[in-house]
Design a protein around this motif. Sequence first.
Motif, PDB file in Angstrom:
ATOM      1  N   THR A 175      -9.178  96.019 111.511  1.00  0.00           N
ATOM      2  CA  THR A 175      -8.998  94.997 110.481  1.00  0.00           C
ATOM      3  C   THR A 175     -10.048  93.907 110.632  1.00  0.00           C
ATOM      4  O   THR A 175     -10.621  93.702 111.703  1.00  0.00           O
ATOM      5  N   GLY A 176     -10.273  93.207 109.534  1.00  0.00           N
ATOM      6  CA  GLY A 176     -11.228  92.105 109.549  1.00  0.00           C
ATOM      7  C   GLY A 176     -11.096  91.280 108.291  1.00  0.00           C
ATOM      8  O   GLY A 176     -10.220  91.524 107.455  1.00  0.00           O
ATOM      9  N   THR A 177     -11.960  90.296 108.162  1.00  0.00           N
ATOM     10  CA  THR A 177     -11.993  89.439 106.982  1.00  0.00           C
ATOM     11  C   THR A 177     -13.425  89.338 106.483  1.00  0.00           C
ATOM     12  O   THR A 177     -14.353  89.151 107.287  1.00  0.00           O
ATOM     13  N   ILE A 178     -13.595  89.488 105.170  1.00  0.00           N
ATOM     14  CA  ILE A 178     -14.915  89.319 104.565  1.00  0.00           C
ATOM     15  C   ILE A 178     -15.121  87.836 104.302  1.00  0.00           C
ATOM     16  O   ILE A 178     -14.313  87.183 103.630  1.00  0.00           O
ATOM     17  N   GLN A 179     -16.186  87.284 104.861  1.00  0.00           N
ATOM     18  CA  GLN A 179     -16.502  85.869 104.686  1.00  0.00           C
ATOM     19  C   GLN A 179     -17.963  85.729 104.268  1.00  0.00           C
ATOM     20  O   GLN A 179     -18.782  86.627 104.526  1.00  0.00           O
ATOM     21  N   ASN A 180     -18.289  84.606 103.630  1.00  0.00           N
ATOM     22  CA  ASN A 180     -19.707  84.321 103.455  1.00  0.00           C
ATOM     23  C   ASN A 180     -20.234  83.719 104.761  1.00  0.00           C
ATOM     24  O   ASN A 180     -19.455  83.335 105.637  1.00  0.00           O
ATOM     25  N   ILE A 181     -21.538  83.663 104.907  1.00  0.00           N
ATOM     26  CA  ILE A 181     -22.128  83.263 106.184  1.00  0.00           C
ATOM     27  C   ILE A 181     -22.019  81.757 106.435  1.00  0.00           C
ATOM     28  O   ILE A 181     -22.363  81.287 107.528  1.00  0.00           O
ATOM     29  N   MET A 182     -21.514  81.009 105.446  1.00  0.00           N
ATOM     30  CA  MET A 182     -21.224  79.583 105.625  1.00  0.00           C
ATOM     31  C   MET A 182     -19.796  79.325 105.154  1.00  0.00           C
ATOM     32  O   MET A 182     -19.570  78.680 104.133  1.00  0.00           O
ATOM     33  N   PRO A 183     -18.791  79.810 105.885  1.00  0.00           N
ATOM     34  CA  PRO A 183     -17.423  79.766 105.383  1.00  0.00           C
ATOM     35  C   PRO A 183     -16.738  78.408 105.512  1.00  0.00           C
ATOM     36  O   PRO A 183     -15.643  78.235 104.972  1.00  0.00           O
ATOM     37  N   SER A 184     -17.337  77.469 106.218  1.00  0.00           N
ATOM     38  CA  SER A 184     -16.671  76.189 106.465  1.00  0.00           C
ATOM     39  C   SER A 184     -17.468  75.020 105.884  1.00  0.00           C
ATOM     40  O   SER A 184     -18.611  74.770 106.296  1.00  0.00           O
ATOM     41  N   VAL A 185     -16.857  74.274 104.959  1.00  0.00           N
ATOM     42  CA  VAL A 185     -17.516  73.077 104.424  1.00  0.00           C
ATOM     43  C   VAL A 185     -17.590  71.985 105.485  1.00  0.00           C
ATOM     44  O   VAL A 185     -18.437  71.092 105.411  1.00  0.00           O
ATOM     45  N   HIS A 186     -16.729  72.043 106.499  1.00  0.00           N
ATOM     46  CA  HIS A 186     -16.787  71.054 107.575  1.00  0.00           C
ATOM     47  C   HIS A 186     -18.037  71.212 108.424  1.00  0.00           C
ATOM     48  O   HIS A 186     -18.443  70.276 109.122  1.00  0.00           O
ATOM     49  N   ILE A 187     -18.627  72.384 108.340  1.00  0.00           N
ATOM     50  CA  ILE A 187     -19.850  72.634 109.107  1.00  0.00           C
ATOM     51  C   ILE A 187     -21.084  72.553 108.215  1.00  0.00           C
ATOM     52  O   ILE A 187     -22.091  71.928 108.574  1.00  0.00           O
ATOM     53  N   SER A 188     -20.996  73.148 107.019  1.00  0.00           N
ATOM     54  CA  SER A 188     -22.184  73.288 106.172  1.00  0.00           C
ATOM     55  C   SER A 188     -22.185  72.395 104.945  1.00  0.00           C
ATOM     56  O   SER A 188     -23.207  72.315 104.252  1.00  0.00           O
ATOM     57  N   GLY A 189     -21.074  71.743 104.615  1.00  0.00           N
ATOM     58  CA  GLY A 189     -21.037  70.799 103.510  1.00  0.00           C
ATOM     59  C   GLY A 189     -21.461  71.401 102.183  1.00  0.00           C
ATOM     60  O   GLY A 189     -21.067  72.514 101.828  1.00  0.00           O
ATOM     61  N   ASP A 190     -22.290  70.665 101.442  1.00  0.00           N
ATOM     62  CA  ASP A 190     -22.717  71.111 100.117  1.00  0.00           C
ATOM     63  C   ASP A 190     -23.528  72.395 100.173  1.00  0.00           C
ATOM     64  O   ASP A 190     -23.546  73.171  99.216  1.00  0.00           O
ATOM     65  N   GLU A 191     -24.198  72.631 101.275  1.00  0.00           N
ATOM     66  CA  GLU A 191     -24.972  73.866 101.413  1.00  0.00           C
ATOM     67  C   GLU A 191     -24.052  75.081 101.304  1.00  0.00           C
ATOM     68  O   GLU A 191     -24.416  76.100 100.710  1.00  0.00           O
ATOM     69  N   ALA A 192     -22.838  74.962 101.854  1.00  0.00           N
ATOM     70  CA  ALA A 192     -21.868  76.050 101.747  1.00  0.00           C
ATOM     71  C   ALA A 192     -21.402  76.221 100.306  1.00  0.00           C
ATOM     72  O   ALA A 192     -21.247  77.349  99.821  1.00  0.00           O
ATOM     73  N   ARG A 193     -21.186  75.120  99.609  1.00  0.00           N
ATOM     74  CA  ARG A 193     -20.715  75.187  98.223  1.00  0.00           C
ATOM     75  C   ARG A 193     -21.756  75.818  97.307  1.00  0.00           C
ATOM     76  O   ARG A 193     -21.427  76.461  96.321  1.00  0.00           O
ATOM     77  N   GLU A 194     -23.015  75.632  97.633  1.00  0.00           N
ATOM     78  CA  GLU A 194     -24.101  76.107  96.780  1.00  0.00           C
ATOM     79  C   GLU A 194     -24.619  77.490  97.185  1.00  0.00           C
ATOM     80  O   GLU A 194     -25.478  78.055  96.510  1.00  0.00           O
ATOM     81  N   LEU A 195     -24.096  78.053  98.255  1.00  0.00           N
ATOM     82  CA  LEU A 195     -24.578  79.352  98.744  1.00  0.00           C
ATOM     83  C   LEU A 195     -24.310  80.446  97.715  1.00  0.00           C
ATOM     84  O   LEU A 195     -23.202  80.586  97.209  1.00  0.00           O
ATOM     85  N   LYS A 196     -25.329  81.231  97.376  1.00  0.00           N
ATOM     86  CA  LYS A 196     -25.152  82.348  96.462  1.00  0.00           C
ATOM     87  C   LYS A 196     -24.372  83.458  97.143  1.00  0.00           C
ATOM     88  O   LYS A 196     -24.641  83.816  98.291  1.00  0.00           O
ATOM     89  N   LYS A 197     -23.398  83.994  96.410  1.00  0.00           N
ATOM     90  CA  LYS A 197     -22.566  85.062  96.963  1.00  0.00           C
ATOM     91  C   LYS A 197     -23.237  86.410  96.697  1.00  0.00           C
ATOM     92  O   LYS A 197     -22.911  87.125  95.747  1.00  0.00           O
ATOM     93  N   THR A 198     -24.190  86.730  97.528  1.00  0.00           N
ATOM     94  CA  THR A 198     -24.879  88.013  97.461  1.00  0.00           C
ATOM     95  C   THR A 198     -24.535  88.810  98.715  1.00  0.00           C
ATOM     96  O   THR A 198     -24.011  88.256  99.694  1.00  0.00           O
ATOM     97  N   ALA A 199     -24.847  90.092  98.699  1.00  0.00           N
ATOM     98  CA  ALA A 199     -24.486  90.953  99.832  1.00  0.00           C
ATOM     99  C   ALA A 199     -25.082  90.436 101.135  1.00  0.00           C
ATOM    100  O   ALA A 199     -24.430  90.469 102.189  1.00  0.00           O
ATOM    101  N   LYS A 200     -26.309  89.934 101.089  1.00  0.00           N
ATOM    102  CA  LYS A 200     -26.946  89.478 102.330  1.00  0.00           C
ATOM    103  C   LYS A 200     -26.290  88.218 102.882  1.00  0.00           C
ATOM    104  O   LYS A 200     -26.463  87.894 104.061  1.00  0.00           O
ATOM    105  N   ASN A 201     -25.534  87.523 102.036  1.00  0.00           N
ATOM    106  CA  ASN A 201     -24.854  86.309 102.483  1.00  0.00           C
ATOM    107  C   ASN A 201     -23.377  86.536 102.794  1.00  0.00           C
ATOM    108  O   ASN A 201     -22.620  85.580 102.960  1.00  0.00           O
ATOM    109  N   MET A 202     -22.954  87.802 102.878  1.00  0.00           N
ATOM    110  CA  MET A 202     -21.567  88.136 103.181  1.00  0.00           C
ATOM    111  C   MET A 202     -21.512  88.962 104.463  1.00  0.00           C
ATOM    112  O   MET A 202     -22.451  89.698 104.788  1.00  0.00           O
ATOM    113  N   GLU A 203     -20.420  88.829 105.188  1.00  0.00           N
ATOM    114  CA  GLU A 203     -20.261  89.590 106.424  1.00  0.00           C
ATOM    115  C   GLU A 203     -18.781  89.767 106.733  1.00  0.00           C
ATOM    116  O   GLU A 203     -17.922  89.074 106.167  1.00  0.00           O
TER     117      GLU A 203
END
Length: 348
Positions: free
Chosen positions: A117-145
């Motif tokens: 089992t696992g969870t699919i997340q984007n590479i910046m899943p926390s706004v507490h860490i990445s702020g607006d950069e996380a909100r603006e991240l494009k949801k493409t395959a290379k940005n998901m894990e």
Amino acid sequence: MKHNLKNKSILKYLKDILAIPSPTGNTYNAMDYIVKTLKEIGADYTITNKGAVIASIKGKNDNYQRTFSAHLDTLGAMVKEIKSNGSLGITPVGGFMMSSIDGENCLIETIDNRVYTGTIQNIMPSVHISGDEARELKKTAKNMEIILDEKVFNKVDVEGLGINIGDFVSFDTRTVFTEKGFVKSRHLDDKASAAVLLYIIEYIISSKIELPYTTNFFISNYEEVGHGAKASHPVNTKEFIAVDMGAPGPGQNSSEYSVCICAKDSSGPYDLELKKKLVQVCRDNSISYKIDIYPYYGSDASAALSAGWDFKTALIGPGVFASHAYERTHSDALMATAQLVLEYSLTE
């Protein structure tokens, strides 16, 4: 003869098949369920070399045959990369927006049938860490894990679990059946219609209904990647009706409470005479229906035509909201679709 179709039987089949992961390319368990069910029903069937299942009910006329199709393969993903930090890069299987799986739970099945089992997340899943950069991240395959539910800290740890490139990833369906008749789940495309066809096969056989034409039910397993029904059709098929889904939404005529009849999709118009006959059956039997056009849609019927099959085609199905994401339909649409498939099967 008045037909007393039972929605609870459709929902029972739907619940069963939604519980079986079947991303395109790894549909074996789901197709085994289809075979097991057809045996219990007493239906004749064949299995194609590619793994599709075709049930057949002999009619009065065997030279002019009808074929209905539904597909059991679903959207999914595969492991593309094992990263140095122990997360997994993915590549999509089928056409969906990567944003629709952000935060979704998943299963990873290895080549030797281990399941993690696992969870699919984007590479910046926390706004507490990445702020607006996380909100603006494009949801493409290379940005998901995928973040595994295992104590892994590097690539070697992951490989020690038996996980490798090319392993299949299936998404948590989050299936909910509500008291007011709604069904919410991933993969209603096209397991909703597969459940409808299973029930119609059962109903025709158990009711000992004689059909005017031999009628086939083609359960395909590669529709989401475009070649599900390109081969192996019964040679006397003259009419091919894909039972897939309608797509309600802004600017569309489709409804979650009706059977939808597609006039045109990305492959072009479907057969006019066949569409007229389907509409007339709906009118004659007071079946709730909607006609619509889907510009970014293809079906097993259009795939068959592109492969050179010479038959008339149509596309119908229950209205499914938020297609290729977290989907929703209603039991009214399932019943309307079942009624149309049955009543059309009885027309000469």
